[in-house]
Design a protein around this motif. Structure first.
Motif: not given
Ligand code: ADP
Ligand code: MG
Length: 230
Positions: A83-88, A109-111, A114-117, A156-161
């Motif tokens: 889910r984390g990788e594929h689904i919003g 979801p970006l937190l 943890r991949k981003r600065r 927007a949240r669903a699209l974040a990752t």
């Protein structure tokens, strides 16, 4: 292979001695980039199908492949990773965190990944706030936003990752018609611009007409005049 492929898909719910046949053997294919809707009255199996596609619930029989993964075989931890990788997800009742601002809800979801600065994360959130027309409301909490505005934040949240597939279960059911159209139009624009596949459900025939492909459900079965390919 299609982004989503179902073959002989079945879901039974058991509650004690009672078995509910929520999905009774459906086949369909959804291609990447689709803007497709599951349509049907309450109880027809829309949520059950979306929950299985999103690896929140497992099929009882048949196969369901999403982005090359047989989601029916995923164990709990693997399903969460999937889910984390594929689904919003976008929900009927928005599901925003009440104590967080619009900005923070989109950042959430970006937190988790943890991949981003921090500066990259901020840039992504600002870009999404802009894209969904909510830049000026970035510091407002959900209780300070209208239903339509809340759902724009949720999209927007669903699209974040950058998930390739967004599942939206009755995303317009709690909105007036004008707001509902705006949310659907926003989702379609995000599909056009980002290539995200959108799969939503609705029981509203006017909203259904906005989808490029519709799968009509009746009592857990797909009506066969659909063709079954999006
Ligand atoms: P829809 O989203 O189209 O309203 P659902 O997928 O929620 O339909 O439900 C399909 C059928 O499965 C309904 O008869 C519903 O009552 C039943 N159902 C859904 N979830 C459960 C559950 N967790 N336990 C038992 N029955 C369920
Ligand atoms: Mg439902």
């Amino acid at each position: 292979m299609s982004l989503v492929q179902a073959r002989g898909l079945v879901k039974d719910y058991r509650a004690g001695d009672v078995v509910v046949h929520a999905v009774r053997g459906v086949d369909f294919d959804i291609e990447a980039g689709a803007f497709a809707a599951f349509v049907g009255p309450s109880g027809s199996g829309k949520s059950t199908l979306l929950n299985m596609i999103g690896a929140l619930d497992r099929p009882s029989a048949g196969t369901l492949t999403v982005a090359g993964t047989n989601v029916g075989e995923l164990k709990r931890g693997a399903a969460a990773d999937f889910r984390g990788e594929h689904i919003g997800f976008v929900f009927q009742d928005f599901n925003l965190v009440p104590v967080l601002s619009a900005f923070e809800n989109i950042e959430y979801p970006l937190l988790m990944v943890r991949k981003r600065r921090a500066d990259e994360r901020r840039k992504r959130v600002l870009e999404l706030l802009e894209a969904v027309g909510m830049a000026e409301q970035r510091d407002k909490r959900p209780d300070q936003l209208s239903g339509g505005q809340k759902q724009r934040v949720a999209v927007a949240r669903a699209l974040a990752t950058n998930a390739p597939l967004v599942l939206a279960d009755e995303p317009t059911a709690n909105l007036d018609h004008a707001s509902a159209y705006k949310v659907i139009e926003l989702m379609r624009r995000m599909r056009d611009e980002a290539g995200t596949t959108f799969l939503f459900s609705t029981h509203d025939s006017k909203i259904m007409a906005e989808a490029e492909t519709t799968f009509v459900l009746e009592d857990g079965l797909l009506r066969i005049d659909q063709g079954g390919v999006a």
